[in-house]
Design a protein around this motif. Structure first.
Motif, mmCIF file in Angstrom:
data_model
loop_
_atom_site.group_PDB
_atom_site.id
_atom_site.type_symbol
_atom_site.label_atom_id
_atom_site.label_comp_id
_atom_site.label_asym_id
_atom_site.label_seq_id
_atom_site.Cartn_x
_atom_site.Cartn_y
_atom_site.Cartn_z
ATOM 1 N N THR A 228 10.618 60.768 11.070
ATOM 2 C CA THR A 228 11.634 59.795 11.214
ATOM 3 C C THR A 228 12.676 60.562 11.980
ATOM 4 O OG1 THR A 228 12.534 60.406 9.010
ATOM 5 C CG2 THR A 228 10.966 58.334 9.038
ATOM 6 N N GLY A 229 13.318 59.834 13.030
ATOM 7 C CA GLY A 229 14.467 60.148 13.413
ATOM 8 C C GLY A 229 14.218 61.300 14.692
ATOM 9 N N GLU B 297 4.385 54.744 12.027
ATOM 10 C CA GLU B 297 4.921 54.349 10.688
ATOM 11 C C GLU B 297 6.319 55.131 10.361
ATOM 12 O OE1 GLU B 297 2.033 56.606 8.155
ATOM 13 O OE2 GLU B 297 0.396 55.357 8.613
ATOM 14 N N ALA B 298 6.817 56.111 11.113
ATOM 15 C CA ALA B 298 8.154 56.382 10.847
ATOM 16 C C ALA B 298 9.084 56.012 11.946
ATOM 17 C CB ALA B 298 8.101 58.101 11.338
ATOM 18 N N LYS B 299 8.472 54.722 12.731
ATOM 19 C CA LYS B 299 9.413 53.895 13.524
ATOM 20 C C LYS B 299 10.040 54.839 14.730
ATOM 21 C CE LYS B 299 10.121 50.361 10.072
ATOM 22 N NZ LYS B 299 9.159 50.271 9.742
ATOM 23 N N VAL B 300 9.160 55.904 15.219
ATOM 24 C CA VAL B 300 9.544 56.646 16.418
ATOM 25 C C VAL B 300 8.929 56.110 17.463
ATOM 26 C CG1 VAL B 300 9.600 58.832 17.530
ATOM 27 C CG2 VAL B 300 9.861 58.699 15.135
ATOM 28 N N ASP C 110 7.969 65.225 8.132
ATOM 29 C CA ASP C 110 8.810 63.573 8.259
ATOM 30 C C ASP C 110 9.288 63.485 9.960
ATOM 31 O OD1 ASP C 110 10.677 61.611 7.830
ATOM 32 O OD2 ASP C 110 12.037 62.814 6.777
#
Length: 167
Positions: free
Chosen positions: A85-86, A113-116, A83
């Protein structure tokens, strides 16, 4: 804090960030990931066959994966399955002729996709971890300058930071 590593160290730097997130520890401001193996599947062997990598051909990648295999299963987790994200911002560098380019591109997709926030730099005709040749390779010096700029940017105060890569 910026986690950085090349080759196996690139994998380790990414996994430390993921593990810190899992343990709810403070996350690093960024990651510098140089030519790491981020996906631990046998699909990588087929992908490596299409690249003229002088260091990591299909046989070498197959050998590395067999080292990480127990009872027919690859034991090491894939960064790309985590994961993401973040996580802090990521700078990914890889040579255009590396078998591990596939991993860098896949990681960039997963980070997207994880907006990183991330930057994937593919250095033309550069061999695996070419940055170590900075004393003789102009592109390696440029790559290290990019890394230094990225680290300065992600560790600067919000008032000082402009967009990474903007001149």
């Amino acid at each position: 804090i910026v986690l950085a590593g090349d080759s196996a160290g690139g994998y380790l730097a990414a996994m430390v960030g993921l593990r810190a997130k899992d343990l709810k520890l403070p996350l690093p401001a960024g990651h510098v990931l140089i030519a790491g193996m981020y996906e631990m599947t046998t699909d990588k062997v087929a992908a490596a066959g299409f690249v003229s990598d002088v260091l990591f051909g299909p046989a070498v990648i197959d050998f590395l994966l067999r080292l990480l295999t127990k009872n027919g299963q690859v034991e090491a987790p894939s960064v790309t399955d985590g994961d993401l994200t973040g996580l802090g911002r990521c700078l990914i560098q890889v040579g255009s002729h590396e078998a591990l380019r596939h991993d860098a591109e896949l990681l960039a997709e997963k980070l997207q996709e994880a907006k990183v926030e991330h930057w994937l730099q593919i250095w033309d005709q550069a061999p695996h971890v070419f940055q170590v040749g900075a004393d003789v390779l102009p592109d390696a010096r440029l790559a290290l300058a990019e890394i230094a700029s990225f680290i300065a940017w992600v560790t600067s105060s919000p008032e000082q930071s402009a967009e990474f890569g903007a001149a």
